[in-house]
Design a protein around this motif. Sequence first.
Motif, short mmCIF file in Angstrom:
data_model
loop_
_atom_site.label_atom_id
_atom_site.label_comp_id
_atom_site.label_asym_id
_atom_site.label_seq_id
_atom_site.Cartn_x
_atom_site.Cartn_y
_atom_site.Cartn_z
N GLU A 40 0.82 -1.20 0.00
CA GLU A 40 0.00 0.00 0.00
C GLU A 40 0.86 1.26 0.00
N ARG A 41 1.98 1.24 0.74
CA ARG A 41 2.82 2.44 0.83
C ARG A 41 3.38 2.87 -0.51
N VAL A 42 3.56 1.95 -1.44
CA VAL A 42 4.11 2.30 -2.75
C VAL A 42 3.03 2.30 -3.83
N GLY A 43 1.77 2.12 -3.43
CA GLY A 43 0.67 2.18 -4.37
C GLY A 43 0.60 1.01 -5.32
N LEU A 44 1.05 -0.16 -4.88
CA LEU A 44 1.08 -1.34 -5.73
C LEU A 44 0.04 -2.34 -5.26
N ASP A 45 -0.88 -2.67 -6.13
CA ASP A 45 -1.96 -3.60 -5.79
C ASP A 45 -1.75 -4.89 -6.57
N LEU A 46 -0.91 -5.78 -6.02
CA LEU A 46 -0.59 -7.04 -6.69
C LEU A 46 -0.75 -8.20 -5.72
N SER A 47 -1.02 -9.35 -6.28
CA SER A 47 -1.05 -10.57 -5.48
C SER A 47 0.38 -10.91 -5.08
N PRO A 48 0.61 -11.25 -3.81
CA PRO A 48 1.97 -11.60 -3.38
C PRO A 48 2.46 -12.91 -4.00
N THR A 49 1.57 -13.67 -4.62
CA THR A 49 2.00 -14.93 -5.25
C THR A 49 2.40 -14.74 -6.70
N ARG A 50 2.21 -13.54 -7.22
CA ARG A 50 2.56 -13.27 -8.62
C ARG A 50 4.07 -13.25 -8.80
N VAL A 95 7.62 -12.07 -10.11
CA VAL A 95 8.18 -10.76 -10.46
C VAL A 95 8.50 -10.71 -11.95
N ALA A 96 8.91 -11.82 -12.54
CA ALA A 96 9.26 -11.85 -13.96
C ALA A 96 8.07 -11.45 -14.83
N GLY A 97 6.86 -11.61 -14.34
CA GLY A 97 5.68 -11.26 -15.11
C GLY A 97 5.19 -9.84 -14.90
N LEU A 98 5.91 -9.05 -14.10
CA LEU A 98 5.52 -7.68 -13.80
C LEU A 98 6.13 -6.72 -14.81
N THR A 99 5.54 -5.55 -14.96
CA THR A 99 6.14 -4.51 -15.78
C THR A 99 7.38 -3.98 -15.07
N VAL A 100 8.22 -3.26 -15.80
CA VAL A 100 9.42 -2.67 -15.20
C VAL A 100 9.03 -1.74 -14.05
N ALA A 101 7.99 -0.94 -14.25
CA ALA A 101 7.55 -0.01 -13.21
C ALA A 101 7.11 -0.78 -11.96
N GLU A 102 6.35 -1.87 -12.15
CA GLU A 102 5.92 -2.68 -11.00
C GLU A 102 7.11 -3.33 -10.31
N GLN A 103 8.10 -3.78 -11.08
CA GLN A 103 9.31 -4.36 -10.48
C GLN A 103 10.04 -3.34 -9.63
#
Length: 168
Positions: free
Chosen positions: A1-11, A13-21
């Motif tokens: 929440e502090r970084v404004g990222l709403d992702l499943s913790p089981t996802r 990282v290789a499948g995330l965008t560069v910004a999400e990483q």
Amino acid sequence: ERVGLDLSPTRLVAGLTVAEQQLVEIAKALAIEAKVMILDEPTATLTEREIEELFGVIRSLTDEGIAVLYISHRLDEIFRIADRVTVMRDGKVVDTVPAGELDENKLVRMMVGREITDLYPKHEVEIKDVVLRATGICRGNVLKDCSFEMREGEILGFAGLVGAGRTE
């Protein structure tokens, strides 16, 4: 929440965008209660919207008392985000100045070590013969009827935004 990222913790990282990483990396640093974060050219592959989101996260971190060392060659970003600017040249610190005391000309002078009278001087050059011509290049749904030519002595570069077919 502090970084404004709403992702499943089981996802993965290789499948995330560069910004999400990048936001995951910031969240990791926050998890260990880092007091200083070093961000080296963090916007190099981000869209303008992603840059704004990252800057919002950086502002909230500094509001919490976390120091952020932001390394960039993009002058507009320095003026948008920095409180203080340290210029390094040839591996040595040139100066550290409050950002409010700088303008682009002074910052460029500090960076290059001399007065800049004509940043991009126009050189008269002879127009030479075409040595490479490509016409009608297509690749699936990515490239359609792309054409270009290159003349002797020229440097030809291709650029584009992330997600706009730049790699192709």
